[in-house]
Design a protein around this motif. Structure first.
Motif, PDB file in Angstrom:
ATOM      1  N   HIS A 130     -13.662  -1.615  -2.081  1.00  0.00           N
ATOM      2  CA  HIS A 130     -14.780  -2.050  -2.937  1.00  0.00           C
ATOM      3  C   HIS A 130     -14.492  -3.421  -3.547  1.00  0.00           C
ATOM      4  CE1 HIS A 130     -17.551   1.273  -2.782  1.00  0.00           C
ATOM      5  NE2 HIS A 130     -16.533   2.126  -2.872  1.00  0.00           N
ATOM      6  N   LEU A 131     -13.248  -3.613  -3.949  1.00  0.00           N
ATOM      7  CA  LEU A 131     -12.898  -4.915  -4.544  1.00  0.00           C
ATOM      8  C   LEU A 131     -12.968  -6.010  -3.475  1.00  0.00           C
ATOM      9  CD1 LEU A 131     -10.019  -3.851  -6.971  1.00  0.00           C
ATOM     10  CD2 LEU A 131     -12.351  -4.522  -7.570  1.00  0.00           C
ATOM     11  N   HIS A 132     -12.530  -5.694  -2.276  1.00  0.00           N
ATOM     12  CA  HIS A 132     -12.647  -6.681  -1.190  1.00  0.00           C
ATOM     13  C   HIS A 132     -14.113  -7.035  -0.963  1.00  0.00           C
ATOM     14  CE1 HIS A 132      -8.468  -5.940   0.883  1.00  0.00           C
ATOM     15  NE2 HIS A 132      -8.370  -6.287  -0.376  1.00  0.00           N
ATOM     16  N   ASP A 133     -14.972  -6.018  -1.043  1.00  0.00           N
ATOM     17  CA  ASP A 133     -16.402  -6.293  -0.862  1.00  0.00           C
ATOM     18  C   ASP A 133     -16.898  -7.297  -1.906  1.00  0.00           C
ATOM     19  OD1 ASP A 133     -16.448  -4.585   1.258  1.00  0.00           O
ATOM     20  OD2 ASP A 133     -17.304  -2.880   0.166  1.00  0.00           O
ATOM     21  N   LYS A 134     -16.221  -7.319  -3.056  1.00  0.00           N
ATOM     22  CA  LYS A 134     -16.607  -8.276  -4.103  1.00  0.00           C
ATOM     23  C   LYS A 134     -15.743  -9.542  -4.034  1.00  0.00           C
ATOM     24  CE  LYS A 134     -17.858  -4.515  -7.239  1.00  0.00           C
ATOM     25  NZ  LYS A 134     -19.313  -4.573  -7.123  1.00  0.00           N
ATOM     26  N   HIS A 135     -15.074  -9.697  -2.915  1.00  0.00           N
ATOM     27  CA  HIS A 135     -14.223 -10.877  -2.676  1.00  0.00           C
ATOM     28  C   HIS A 135     -13.054 -10.971  -3.654  1.00  0.00           C
ATOM     29  CE1 HIS A 135     -16.423 -13.486   0.421  1.00  0.00           C
ATOM     30  NE2 HIS A 135     -16.532 -12.211   0.696  1.00  0.00           N
ATOM     31  N   ILE A 136     -12.544  -9.810  -3.995  1.00  0.00           N
ATOM     32  CA  ILE A 136     -11.324  -9.759  -4.824  1.00  0.00           C
ATOM     33  C   ILE A 136     -10.231  -9.132  -3.972  1.00  0.00           C
ATOM     34  CG2 ILE A 136     -10.258  -8.695  -6.849  1.00  0.00           C
ATOM     35  CD1 ILE A 136     -13.096  -8.776  -8.116  1.00  0.00           C
ATOM     36  N   ILE A 137      -9.157  -9.869  -3.769  1.00  0.00           N
ATOM     37  CA  ILE A 137      -8.052  -9.335  -2.974  1.00  0.00           C
ATOM     38  C   ILE A 137      -7.173  -8.466  -3.872  1.00  0.00           C
ATOM     39  CG2 ILE A 137      -5.960  -9.868  -1.666  1.00  0.00           C
ATOM     40  CD1 ILE A 137      -8.207 -10.827  -0.061  1.00  0.00           C
ATOM     41  N   ALA A 138      -7.235  -7.154  -3.621  1.00  0.00           N
ATOM     42  CA  ALA A 138      -6.310  -6.215  -4.255  1.00  0.00           C
ATOM     43  C   ALA A 138      -5.537  -5.562  -3.110  1.00  0.00           C
ATOM     44  CB  ALA A 138      -7.092  -5.173  -5.041  1.00  0.00           C
ATOM     45  N   SER A 139      -4.577  -4.716  -3.427  1.00  0.00           N
ATOM     46  CA  SER A 139      -3.797  -4.077  -2.350  1.00  0.00           C
ATOM     47  C   SER A 139      -3.465  -2.653  -2.762  1.00  0.00           C
ATOM     48  CB  SER A 139      -2.512  -4.869  -2.091  1.00  0.00           C
ATOM     49  OG  SER A 139      -1.715  -4.900  -3.268  1.00  0.00           O
ATOM     50  N   THR A 140      -3.038  -1.868  -1.787  1.00  0.00           N
ATOM     51  CA  THR A 140      -2.529  -0.534  -2.122  1.00  0.00           C
ATOM     52  C   THR A 140      -1.015  -0.568  -1.999  1.00  0.00           C
ATOM     53  OG1 THR A 140      -2.789   0.136   0.180  1.00  0.00           O
ATOM     54  CG2 THR A 140      -4.550   0.774  -1.330  1.00  0.00           C
ATOM     55  N   SER A 141      -0.350   0.297  -2.756  1.00  0.00           N
ATOM     56  CA  SER A 141       1.121   0.315  -2.687  1.00  0.00           C
ATOM     57  C   SER A 141       1.546   1.182  -1.503  1.00  0.00           C
ATOM     58  CB  SER A 141       1.712   0.835  -4.005  1.00  0.00           C
ATOM     59  OG  SER A 141       1.111   2.057  -4.362  1.00  0.00           O
ATOM     60  N   PRO A 142       2.460   0.681  -0.666  1.00  0.00           N
ATOM     61  CA  PRO A 142       2.824   1.415   0.562  1.00  0.00           C
ATOM     62  C   PRO A 142       3.898   2.470   0.309  1.00  0.00           C
ATOM     63  CG  PRO A 142       3.961  -0.675   0.515  1.00  0.00           C
ATOM     64  CD  PRO A 142       3.191  -0.584  -0.766  1.00  0.00           C
ATOM     65  N   TYR A 143       3.603   3.409  -0.560  1.00  0.00           N
ATOM     66  CA  TYR A 143       4.575   4.448  -0.928  1.00  0.00           C
ATOM     67  C   TYR A 143       3.924   5.822  -0.731  1.00  0.00           C
ATOM     68  CZ  TYR A 143       7.374   0.726  -2.992  1.00  0.00           C
ATOM     69  OH  TYR A 143       8.129  -0.411  -3.176  1.00  0.00           O
ATOM     70  N   ALA A 144       4.760   6.865  -0.787  1.00  0.00           N
ATOM     71  CA  ALA A 144       4.247   8.225  -0.561  1.00  0.00           C
ATOM     72  C   ALA A 144       3.109   8.520  -1.539  1.00  0.00           C
ATOM     73  CB  ALA A 144       5.380   9.234  -0.721  1.00  0.00           C
TER      74      ALA A 144
END
Ligand code: PLP
Length: 437
Positions: A394-408
Motif C-alpha cells: 500500500h505504501l509503495h502504491d503511494k510512492h513511499i518505499i518501505a520494506s519488510t524485515s526478512p526474519y521469521a
C-alpha cells in the motif's frame, strides 16, 4: 621495512612512474575533489540522484551513491579503463606508502571509527566480514558461540558454518520479548544470564533490522568483559555505522563487522572489520591477501608466514572492483565533514518524529523502542489486520518505499535517514494513517 607491493608486480613498478606521472596525479586529484557544501540537510540531500517520484524510506537496504562517492568511483573507473595495469600498480601495489590508496581508506576509516588504520581490514560487505571473523577464530570442539535470536541470516549462518567445521556449538539467547519495553538493564541481564561455562564467543547485532532495537553495545560489552573477560565479543554493526555516534574502537567490542554500503554511503560492495592487534593475532587467515609482502615471499620460498595475523593479512586479496574500494575514502570524508554526532542527531530527530506520529494511531503497533537511546534509524511496526507485505505494498502504491524485515517474524519498516525531510516523514505517517481508516 619492505612493504606489501612488489607483490604480483613485475619490474615495471620502479620505472613505470616515469611513464605516467601525470595520469596518477590527475587520477588522485579527480578522486579527491573538494567536498561540496554539506552545511545543511537540503545540501546533503542534493548529493543524491534518488528518483524524486518516490519517498525513500529504505536507504538502509542498499546505498544510493552520493555525489562525492559517485565522482570518486567514476574517476577511478576512468583511470582503470585508461590503463588498468598502471593504475593498479601505482595505487594498490606501490612501494610508496603515500600512494597506497587502501592505506588512505583505512586512515580515513580509523579517523571515523577510532583506533588505528592498521586495525582495519577492508572487505566487501557485512556477510564477508562476519564469515572472515568466525572462520578465523580458533574454535575447538565443544566451544560455544552464544548469539541471539535477533541476529541476521548472515551472522547466524557464519557461526553455523564455522561450528560445523570446528565441532563448536551455537546457542541463541533471546534478549527481549518485546523490543519496545526492553531496558538497558534488562538487555545486559539477559545477555549475562545466557553465558554458559563453554561460551567462548558472543555474537551480537548492534541495530536489529528485525525490530529496530539498537543494543546499548558499550554497556553490554562492559558488563560482559567485567564478568567474563576471556569471552570474545563479535558485533554485526552494519545498521549503526553511519547512523549512531559511537567511537567503535573504545566500545569494548573485539571484532566489529560491518558493510559500508548502507548508512555510511560508501560504494556498493564495500565493508570492513575493525579489531585491535591482539585480536587480529588470534585469527587464522581464510582468503589469501594481496597486501603483506611476507605472504608473497613465503609463497616464493615455500615457507610459513612470519609474525602474527594482522588486519592486512585478513584482508581478502585477489583483484577487486578497485574503484569501489578506493571510493570508500570519499564516503568517510563526507561523514567526517557532516559530523558523526550531527548525523546521528538528525537521524534520531526524524525517527522520533515518525514514531511520535505513528504512535498516535491505536491501530499501529511500533515494535522499535521509542527512545533514541535504544534505537537508530529503523522503525518496525505492524498495522492491525494487515500483513507486513500488504502494508508495504500500500505504501509503495503511494510512492513511499518501505520494506519488510526478512526474519521469521516479519514487520513493516520505515527508515527515515539523511535522504528524507520532515515533510516526507509527515506524509509517510499520514499514508500509514489512511491504511487504518
Ligand atoms: C543486521 C544485518 N546484518 C547483515 C546484513 C547483510 O549485509 P551485507 O549485505 O552488507 O552483507 C543485513 C542486511 O541488510 C542486516 O540487516
Amino acid at each position: 621495512m619492505p612493504t606489501r607491493r612488489q607483490f604480483l608486480s613485475v619490474p615495471i613498478a620502479l620505472g613505470a612512474t616515469a611513464l605516467l606521472p601525470g595520469a596518477f596525479a590527475t587520477a588522485l586529484a579527480q578522486e579527491t575533489p573538494a567536498l561540496p557544501d554539506l552545511a545543511d540537510w537540503d545540501k546533503v540531500r542534493a548529493q543524491f540522484v534518488l528518483d524524486p517520484e518516490w519517498m525513500h524510506f529504505a536507504s538502509f537496504f542498499l546505498v544510493s551513491h552520493p555525489a562525492p562517492v559517485r565522482d570518486a568511483v567514476d574517476a577511478w573507473r576512468r583511470a582503470l579503463d585508461r590503463n588498468p595495469y598502471l593504475t593498479v600498480e601505482h595505487n594498490a601495489f606501490t612501494e610508496d606508502e603515500s600512494r597506497w590508496v587502501p592505506g588512505h581508506v583505512t586512515r580515513a576509516a580509523a579517523t571515523y571509527l577510532g583506533g588505528k588504520p592498521t586495525d582495519i581490514a577492508l572487505t566487501h560487505n557485512t556477510t564477508e566480514s562476519l564469515a572472515l571473523v568466525y572462520h578465523g577464530l580458533p574454535l575447538k570442539a565443544r566451544d560455544e558461540v552464544l548469539a541471539t535470536t535477533h541476529d541476521h541470516y548472515s551472522h547466524l549462518t557464519s557461526i553455523r558454518y564455522a561450528a560445523q567445521r570446528t565441532g563448536a556449538t551455537l546457542r541463541q539467547v533471546t534478549l527481549y520479548d518485546d523490543a519496545a519495553t526492553a531496558t538497558v538493564d534488562s538487555l545486559v541481564e539477559r545477555l549475562l544470564r545466557g553465558i554458559g561455562p563453554r561460551t567462548r564467543v558472543v555474537g551480537l547485532t548492534w541495530v536489529h533490522s528485525s525490530t529496530g532495537m539498537r543494543l546499548p553495545i558499550r554497556e553490554m560489552a562492559k558488563a560482559l568483559k567485567q564478568r567474563h573477560p576471556e569471552v570474545l565479543l563479535v558485533v554485526d554493526g552494519v545498521h549503526g555505522l553511519g547512523a549512531a555516534d559511537e567511537d567503535i574502537a573504545s566500545t569494548g567490542i573485539d571484532y566489529f563487522c560491518a558493510g559500508c554500503h548502507k548508512w555510511l554511503f560508501a560504494p556498493r560492495g564495500t565493508g570492513l572489520v575493525w579489531a585491535n592487534a591482539e585480536n587480529w593475532a588470534r585469527l587464522r587467515p581464510l582468503i589469501p591477501d594481496f597486501s603483506e609482502l611476507d605472504g608473497h615471499l613465503a609463497w616464493l620460498q615455500g615457507r610459513e608466514r612470519k609474525g602474527p595475523t594482522t588486519a592486512e593479512r585478513m584482508t581478502p586479496g585477489g583483484f577487486q572492483a578497485f574503484e569501489h574500494q578506493w571510493g570508500m575514502l570519499a564516503a568517510f570524508r563526507m561523514h567526517q565533514a557532516m559530523g558523526r554526532g550531527r548525523v546521528a542527531a538528525r537521524i534520531r530527530s526524524l525517527n522520533d518524529r515518525l514514531k511520535a506520529q505513528l504512535g498516535e494511531n491505536p491501530k499501529v503497533r511500533i515494535h522499535t523502542p521509542r527512545s533514541g537511546d535504544l534505537s537508530a534509524g529503523v522503525i518496525a511496526f505492524e498495522v492491525a489486520g494487515m500483513k507486513p507485505e500488504e502494508v508495504v505494498k500500500h505504501l509503495h502504491d503511494k510512492h513511499i518505499i518501505a520494506s519488510t524485515s526478512p526474519y521469521a517474524v516479519s514487520y513493516a519498516r520505515l527508515a527515515p535517514s539523511l535522504v528524507n525531510t520532515e515533510d516526507e516523514v509527515d506524509r509517510a505517517a499520514r499514508a500509514v494513517a489512511t491504511l487504518t481508516g
